[in-house]
Design an enzyme around this catalytic site. Structure first.
Site, PDB file in Angstrom:
ATOM      1  N   CYS A 263       0.812  -1.223   0.000  1.00  0.00           N
ATOM      2  CA  CYS A 263       0.000   0.000   0.000  1.00  0.00           C
ATOM      3  C   CYS A 263       0.845   1.272   0.000  1.00  0.00           C
ATOM      4  O   CYS A 263       0.334   2.359  -0.291  1.00  0.00           O
ATOM      5  CB  CYS A 263      -0.943   0.014   1.202  1.00  0.00           C
ATOM      6  SG  CYS A 263      -2.268  -1.183   1.035  1.00  0.00           S
TER       7      CYS A 263
HETATM    8  N1  COA Z   1     -20.634  -9.119   7.587  1.00  0.00           N
HETATM    9  C1  COA Z   1     -21.178  -9.162   8.818  1.00  0.00           C
HETATM   10  N2  COA Z   1     -20.468  -9.368   9.939  1.00  0.00           N
HETATM   11  C2  COA Z   1     -19.131  -9.560   9.804  1.00  0.00           C
HETATM   12  C3  COA Z   1     -18.493  -9.526   8.558  1.00  0.00           C
HETATM   13  C4  COA Z   1     -19.298  -9.300   7.428  1.00  0.00           C
HETATM   14  N3  COA Z   1     -18.776  -9.240   6.185  1.00  0.00           N
HETATM   15  N4  COA Z   1     -17.170  -9.734   8.736  1.00  0.00           N
HETATM   16  C5  COA Z   1     -16.979  -9.886  10.054  1.00  0.00           C
HETATM   17  N5  COA Z   1     -18.168  -9.792  10.715  1.00  0.00           N
HETATM   18  C6  COA Z   1     -18.400  -9.915  12.154  1.00  0.00           C
HETATM   19  C7  COA Z   1     -17.347 -10.783  12.806  1.00  0.00           C
HETATM   20  O1  COA Z   1     -17.720 -12.143  12.718  1.00  0.00           O
HETATM   21  C8  COA Z   1     -17.336 -10.247  14.215  1.00  0.00           C
HETATM   22  O2  COA Z   1     -18.394 -10.843  14.932  1.00  0.00           O
HETATM   23  P1  COA Z   1     -18.233 -11.287  16.486  1.00  0.00           P
HETATM   24  O3  COA Z   1     -17.906 -10.023  17.214  1.00  0.00           O
HETATM   25  O4  COA Z   1     -19.545 -11.858  16.799  1.00  0.00           O
HETATM   26  O5  COA Z   1     -17.078 -12.257  16.470  1.00  0.00           O
HETATM   27  C9  COA Z   1     -17.673  -8.771  14.085  1.00  0.00           C
HETATM   28  O6  COA Z   1     -18.283  -8.631  12.789  1.00  0.00           O
HETATM   29  C10 COA Z   1     -16.463  -7.866  14.157  1.00  0.00           C
HETATM   30  O7  COA Z   1     -15.449  -8.348  13.264  1.00  0.00           O
HETATM   31  P2  COA Z   1     -14.026  -7.719  13.190  1.00  0.00           P
HETATM   32  O8  COA Z   1     -13.211  -8.380  12.125  1.00  0.00           O
HETATM   33  O9  COA Z   1     -13.438  -7.681  14.542  1.00  0.00           O
HETATM   34  O10 COA Z   1     -14.395  -6.229  12.690  1.00  0.00           O
HETATM   35  P3  COA Z   1     -13.603  -4.875  12.810  1.00  0.00           P
HETATM   36  O11 COA Z   1     -14.485  -3.859  13.399  1.00  0.00           O
HETATM   37  O12 COA Z   1     -12.226  -5.051  13.385  1.00  0.00           O
HETATM   38  O13 COA Z   1     -13.415  -4.448  11.269  1.00  0.00           O
HETATM   39  C11 COA Z   1     -11.828  -4.472   9.462  1.00  0.00           C
HETATM   40  C12 COA Z   1     -12.747  -5.271  10.371  1.00  0.00           C
HETATM   41  C13 COA Z   1     -11.037  -5.398   8.594  1.00  0.00           C
HETATM   42  C14 COA Z   1     -12.684  -3.561   8.584  1.00  0.00           C
HETATM   43  C15 COA Z   1     -10.897  -3.586  10.357  1.00  0.00           C
HETATM   44  O14 COA Z   1     -10.267  -4.405  11.314  1.00  0.00           O
HETATM   45  C16 COA Z   1      -9.830  -2.873   9.555  1.00  0.00           C
HETATM   46  O15 COA Z   1     -10.123  -2.043   8.730  1.00  0.00           O
HETATM   47  N6  COA Z   1      -8.553  -3.138   9.865  1.00  0.00           N
HETATM   48  C17 COA Z   1      -7.416  -2.529   9.201  1.00  0.00           C
HETATM   49  C18 COA Z   1      -7.389  -2.976   7.802  1.00  0.00           C
HETATM   50  C19 COA Z   1      -6.248  -2.434   7.020  1.00  0.00           C
HETATM   51  O16 COA Z   1      -5.895  -1.295   7.047  1.00  0.00           O
HETATM   52  N7  COA Z   1      -5.664  -3.295   6.254  1.00  0.00           N
HETATM   53  C20 COA Z   1      -4.666  -2.966   5.369  1.00  0.00           C
HETATM   54  C21 COA Z   1      -5.047  -3.593   4.093  1.00  0.00           C
HETATM   55  S1  COA Z   1      -3.838  -3.286   2.927  1.00  0.00           S
END
Ligand code: COA
Length: 374
Positions: free
Chosen positions: A156
């Site tokens: 990135c």
């Molecule tokens: N639809 C519905 N629910 C979902 C889901 C989806 N597509 N994906 C995950 N969930 C659920 C999970 O199962 C979890 O449920 P639980 O609490 O009952 O276990 C809950 O939502 C939270 O999941 P989580 O993965 O912890 O979400 P989050 O708030 O951390 O957001 C990201 C996830 C990936 C969006 C976030 O962590 C993020 O943006 N991280 C940084 C990413 C980044 O910059 N990456 C670099 C890429 S180059």
């Protein structure tokens, strides 16, 4: 030593768009099929049932509303769930080169320049369509540029690391004008069948023209300084970046070749690194955060950007101070901060300062401090 400036940017935006609702319909249809096919194992407790995705979750967790992609039908086909990209013959331009051509032409046009004014091309992106010959050399050939080209990859942060490389070359005199191009076909290495990440990415290509200040004919941005940082982490990883050309034999085999992340850890670990990096860069350059008119941040997650903006400025950023484009493009890897810069910089006034900052796998962080001239 020559003063490098950014005199033009260009964005190639694929015409095909997938909204969160469309994406979720396809994912949930796939989940239904998966659960039906694996009913016995799920009933026996050997396999967890695949849960539905939801548009509300996607928007709340990321701020993403839609994404542009190079092929929509393949991604939304529950029997396929990955883009149907035609394999190009060796005699034809590659997909990345085609995207790059459009973005480069727009950047040249904005700068009032032609390919004859350019003597180098750097293609800086997360995943290259092939190992070699370098995509940059193909772009150079398509544009008719005399000089040289090479590819580089810092995930990135590829664009900002590419800009630093180009600026150093312009300063030293090894090149006069360089196109830094970021063709990102993120849809090719995203696992669209993984609920945790299927909403994250989109496709796009950005281009930036870096040249000597004395050559710039119109309004431009002086590159005051840039700063790069890397710190090893496995929390965002891809073990083989080539585009997927044919249907995989098995999901598990291919999963190792696609984008994987521990999103929660990334969120927690990257934020302090980025905030510290930007403040350190500003201090080294002899400037304070209060002098910044704009932050053009990497576009992965709205909450992450809100946090970084607040940490850097010491207050909640005002409307327009830290523009996001991720609601329309999703995460486009290295291109995200450059789209934000390209779309939200025309209104800057002579002397205004702003900072581009990318961050991601590596971990890597790259920042470029700019001053508007005219
Ligand atoms: N639809 C519905 N629910 C979902 C889901 C989806 N597509 N994906 C995950 N969930 C659920 C999970 O199962 C979890 O449920 P639980 O609490 O009952 O276990 C809950 O939502 C939270 O999941 P989580 O993965 O912890 O979400 P989050 O708030 O951390 O957001 C990201 C996830 C990936 C969006 C976030 O962590 C993020 O943006 N991280 C940084 C990413 C980044 O910059 N990456 C670099 C890429 S180059």
């Amino acid at each position: 030593m020559h003063q490098p400036v950014i005199s033009g940017t260009g964005v190639f935006t694929p015409t095909e768009v997938i909204t969160n609702d469309e994406l979720v319909v396809a994912f949930n249809a796939y989940a239904d099929r998966f659960n039906a096919e694996n009913q016995a194992a799920i009933s026996a407790g050997d396999l967890p049932e695949m849960a539905y995705s939801s548009s509300d979750f996607i928007f709340a967790a990321s701020g993403i509303e839609r994404r542009h992609v190079m092929n929509k039908s393949g991604i939304l086909d529950p029997d396929r769930m990955y883009p149907a990209l035609r394999q190009r013959r060796d005699e034809e331009p590659g997909i990345m080169a085609e995207m790059a051509l459009d973005a480069c032409q727009k950047a040249l046009e904005e700068a009032g320049k032609t390919a004859a004014d350019v003597d180098a091309v750097i293609v800086a992106a997360s995943n290259m369509e092939r190992a070699y010959p370098a995509v940059a050399i193909e772009v150079q050939d398509l544009l008719g540029i005399s000089g040289f080209g090479f590819d580089m990859n810092v995930a990135c942060s590829s664009a900002t690391f590419g800009i630093q490389t180009a600026c150093d070359m312009v300063r030293s005199g090894s090149a006069k004008a360089i196109l830094v191009v970021n063709p990102e076909i993120c849809s090719g290495h995203l696992e669209w069948r993984d609920r945790d990440c299927h909403f994250i990415f989109g496709d796009v290509c950005t281009a930036t023209l870096i040249e000597r200040k004395e050559a710039a004919s119109g309004a431009h941005f002086e590159v005051i300084s840039s700063k790069c940082l890397t710190q090893f982490s496995n929390n965002i990883r891809n073990n083989n970046g080539f585009l997927r050309r044919s249907r995989p034999d098995g999901v598990k085999d291919r999963r190792d070749m696609q984008f994987m992340q521990n999103g929660r850890k990334v969120f927690k670990e990257v934020l302090p690194i980025v905030a510290k990096h930007i403040l350190g860069h500003l201090e080294e350059a002899g400037h304070g955060p209060d002098e910044l008119k704009r932050l053009w941040l990497h576009q992965a997650n709205k909450a992450m950007n809100d946090f970084i903006g607040k940490k850097v400025l010491g207050r909640r950023p005002e409307a327009g101070e830290q523009p996001n484009i991720l609601q329309d493009y999703a995460n486009t890897s290295s291109a995200g901060s450059i789209i934000a810069f390209s779309q939200y910089s025309d209104d800057m006034q002579d002397g205004d300062m702003g900072l581009i900052c990318s961050f991601g796998a590596g971990y890597s962080v790259g920042s470029v401090l700019l001053k508007r001239v005219k």
